[in-house]
Design a protein around this motif. Structure first.
Motif, PDB file in Angstrom:
ATOM      1  N   ALA A 287       0.810  -1.211   0.000  1.00  0.00           N
ATOM      2  CA  ALA A 287       0.000   0.000   0.000  1.00  0.00           C
ATOM      3  C   ALA A 287       0.850   1.271   0.000  1.00  0.00           C
ATOM      4  O   ALA A 287       0.319   2.353  -0.125  1.00  0.00           O
ATOM      5  CB  ALA A 287      -0.919  -0.001   1.200  1.00  0.00           C
TER       6      ALA A 287
ATOM      7  N   TYR B  30      -4.595   4.473  -0.133  1.00  0.00           N
ATOM      8  CA  TYR B  30      -5.785   3.703   0.200  1.00  0.00           C
ATOM      9  C   TYR B  30      -6.536   3.347  -1.073  1.00  0.00           C
ATOM     10  O   TYR B  30      -6.691   4.201  -1.948  1.00  0.00           O
ATOM     11  CB  TYR B  30      -6.741   4.514   1.089  1.00  0.00           C
ATOM     12  CG  TYR B  30      -6.252   4.744   2.485  1.00  0.00           C
ATOM     13  CD1 TYR B  30      -6.344   3.741   3.433  1.00  0.00           C
ATOM     14  CD2 TYR B  30      -5.723   5.966   2.855  1.00  0.00           C
ATOM     15  CE1 TYR B  30      -5.905   3.957   4.725  1.00  0.00           C
ATOM     16  CE2 TYR B  30      -5.278   6.190   4.140  1.00  0.00           C
ATOM     17  CZ  TYR B  30      -5.376   5.176   5.081  1.00  0.00           C
ATOM     18  OH  TYR B  30      -4.950   5.388   6.349  1.00  0.00           O
TER      19      TYR B  30
ATOM     20  N   ASP C  22     -11.708   1.725   0.563  1.00  0.00           N
ATOM     21  CA  ASP C  22     -11.242   1.972   1.929  1.00  0.00           C
ATOM     22  C   ASP C  22     -11.323   3.461   2.262  1.00  0.00           C
ATOM     23  O   ASP C  22     -11.777   3.846   3.346  1.00  0.00           O
ATOM     24  CB  ASP C  22      -9.800   1.495   2.108  1.00  0.00           C
ATOM     25  CG  ASP C  22      -9.678  -0.023   2.076  1.00  0.00           C
ATOM     26  OD1 ASP C  22     -10.726  -0.705   2.025  1.00  0.00           O
ATOM     27  OD2 ASP C  22      -8.537  -0.520   2.088  1.00  0.00           O
ATOM     28  N   ALA C  23     -10.891   4.297   1.327  1.00  0.00           N
ATOM     29  CA  ALA C  23     -10.931   5.744   1.556  1.00  0.00           C
ATOM     30  C   ALA C  23     -12.363   6.213   1.776  1.00  0.00           C
ATOM     31  O   ALA C  23     -12.632   7.036   2.656  1.00  0.00           O
ATOM     32  CB  ALA C  23     -10.304   6.477   0.365  1.00  0.00           C
TER      33      ALA C  23
END
Length: 175
Positions: free
Chosen positions: A8, A17, A21-22
Motif C-alpha cells: 500500500a 488507500y 477503503d478511503a
C-alpha cells in the motif's frame, strides 16, 4: 521484495488507500465529526471543497445516489415480498400435509413407520414439494444473474403499476 509492488506504500513512503477503503474511512470520520450523524448540503459542499471535489461532481453524485437509494428501497421490498410469498406457500403446504396426514391416520390408511415414511416421501417429491424446494433455493441461495433479471422484471412491473395508477388519478381527478 516482489510484494512491494502490491504494497500500500508508494516509493516516497506515502500511504495509498484503495477507493473503497478511503470512502469508508471518510464516511466514518464524517459521522464522528457531526453530532447528529447528518450533514447539511452546505457542510457537504464544504467538505468536498476541502477534498478538492468540484461542486458539479457532488451534484452528479447526489443525483446518482438519489436513483440508487430508490433502487435499494425497491430491492428490500422485492426481497421482503419474495420471502413472504415463500413463507405463505410453505404454510399452506404444511397445513395441507398435516390435514392429509391426520385424515390418513384417522382412516387407517397409513401405518406409523412404514406408511408415515412413504407419506412424507411422496409429499416431499410431489410437484408442490418440489416447487417449494425450488423457491427456497431461489430465495435463500440466489444466482446473481437470475436474481438481477427477476428483480428488474419485478421493478418494471412496479413502475408500470405506479405510472398507470398516476395516470388514472389524473384522469379521474380529485374525488
Amino acid at each position: 521484495m516482489a510484494d512491494l509492488a502490491t504494497d500500500a506504500y508508494t516509493s516516497n513512503g506515502e500511504f495509498l488507500y484503495p477507493a473503497e477503503d478511503a470512502q469508508q474511512i471518510l464516511s466514518l470520520a464524517i459521522a464522528r465529526q457531526t453530532e447528529s450523524g447528518e450533514l447539511t448540503r452546505a457542510q457537504l459542499l464544504e467538505i468536498a471543497d476541502e477534498l478538492g471535489i468540484a461542486a458539479d461532481t457532488i451534484a452528479a453524485a447526489e443525483r446518482e445516489w438519489d436513483v440508487k437509494k430508490y433502487e435499494l428501497a425497491d430491492q428490500r421490498l422485492f426481497d421482503s415480498q419474495r420471502r413472504q410469498r415463500f413463507h405463505h406457500g410453505l404454510s399452506q403446504f404444511a397445513i395441507f400435509g398435516g390435514f392429509l396426514l391426520l385424515f390418513l391416520v384417522l382412516t387407517g390408511g397409513v401405518g406409523f413407520w412404514g406408511g408415515l415414511v412413504k407419506f412424507l416421501l411422496y409429499l416431499g417429491v410431489a410437484p408442490w414439494g418440489l416447487k417449494l424446494s425450488w423457491d427456497a433455493w431461489r430465495i435463500y441461495r440466489p444466482n446473481e444473474y437470475g436474481y438481477r433479471k427477476e428483480f428488474q422484471r419485478w421493478r418494471r412491473k412496479q413502475q408500470m403499476k405506479r405510472a398507470v395508477g398516476g395516470a388514472m388519478r389524473r384522469l379521474l381527478g380529485p374525488s
